[in-house]
Design an enzyme around this catalytic site. Structure first.
Site, PDB file in Angstrom:
ATOM      1  N   HIS A 150       0.832  -1.212   0.000  1.00 33.00           N
ATOM      2  CA  HIS A 150       0.000   0.000   0.000  1.00 33.00           C
ATOM      3  C   HIS A 150       0.859   1.252   0.000  1.00 33.00           C
ATOM      4  O   HIS A 150       2.071   1.203   0.147  1.00 33.00           O
ATOM      5  CB  HIS A 150      -0.963  -0.009   1.195  1.00 33.00           C
ATOM      6  CG  HIS A 150      -0.302  -0.073   2.537  1.00 33.00           C
ATOM      7  ND1 HIS A 150       0.291   1.023   3.130  1.00 33.00           N
ATOM      8  CD2 HIS A 150      -0.156  -1.103   3.400  1.00 33.00           C
ATOM      9  CE1 HIS A 150       0.771   0.674   4.315  1.00 33.00           C
ATOM     10  NE2 HIS A 150       0.523  -0.609   4.505  1.00 33.00           N
ATOM     11  N   CYS A 166       3.131  -5.020   6.520  1.00 26.65           N
ATOM     12  CA  CYS A 166       2.866  -4.634   5.138  1.00 26.65           C
ATOM     13  C   CYS A 166       4.108  -4.072   4.459  1.00 26.65           C
ATOM     14  O   CYS A 166       5.130  -3.840   5.089  1.00 26.65           O
ATOM     15  CB  CYS A 166       1.760  -3.582   5.095  1.00 26.65           C
ATOM     16  SG  CYS A 166       0.168  -4.203   5.682  1.00 26.65           S
TER      17      CYS A 166
END
Length: 190
Positions: A150, A166
């Site tokens: 992301h 992440c």
């Protein structure tokens, strides 16, 4: 031709060093603020990871936790990109292996995972899309629950072990990647 003596060269080198050391003082006296941000540029290196895949069917991504880089190859092999990224901040938050992209989201809402809320109960229950959203402008969900590629709200995290699992990219780069990948793009985390 003018001959330069060793003494003259040493004087020039000393003068250059003195000017370089004085630059921060001159900048602070003039009211210009200087922010020093340590980057992990030495760990960011191009590496060929195509051998991780039998084929480039649906395209391929490698998230390299060591060099803190994300590598992308298009299905036809014409496009090959590499982006600096943030990686998980500890081994217990790092998951390695094969996965794939299951969902693409524009302007995602960020909801802290249960383990994040356990570590920090002061986290908000959710953060809507916008400049303070930790997921930035785009999110690519992986088959592993809570793991994403992301965007990022804090560019200083790029090139660092700074995430809860992440892989964060600069927003303009995750937007570019978002347009290239599709659901089913294979991902390997090493």
């Amino acid at each position: 031709m003018t001959e330069i003596s060793r003494r003259h060269l040493l004087l020039l080198a000393s003068a250059n060093a003195a000017m370089a050391m004085a630059a921060p003082a001159i900048a602070s006296e003039s009211g210009i603020s200087q922010t020093v941000v340590r980057r992990n540029a030495s760990g960011f290196r191009p590496v060929r990871w195509r051998d991780q895949f039998d084929s480039l069917r649906h395209g391929a991504i490698v998230c390299d936790t060591r060099s803190k880089a994300l590598h992308y190859w298009s299905e036809d092999g014409v496009i090959e990109l590499m982006y600096p990224c943030s990686v998980p901040m500890s081994e217990d938050l790092t998951r390695r292996g094969r996965t794939e992209i299951t969902l693409k989201r524009r302007d995602p809402v960020w909801i802290p995972t249960p383990s994040m809320r356990e570590r920090n109960p002061d986290l908000p229950a959710r953060v809507e899309a916008g400049p303070k959203n930790p997921m930035g402008t785009r999110a690519l969900n992986l088959t592993w629950q809570y793991y994403r590629i992301h965007g990022i709200d804090n560019p200083a995290k790029i090139g660092r072990a700074a995430s809860n699992g992440c892989f964060g990219l600069y927003n303009h780069q995750v937007e570019e990647l978002f347009e290239l990948v599709r659901v089913g793009t294979q991902v390997v985390v090493i």
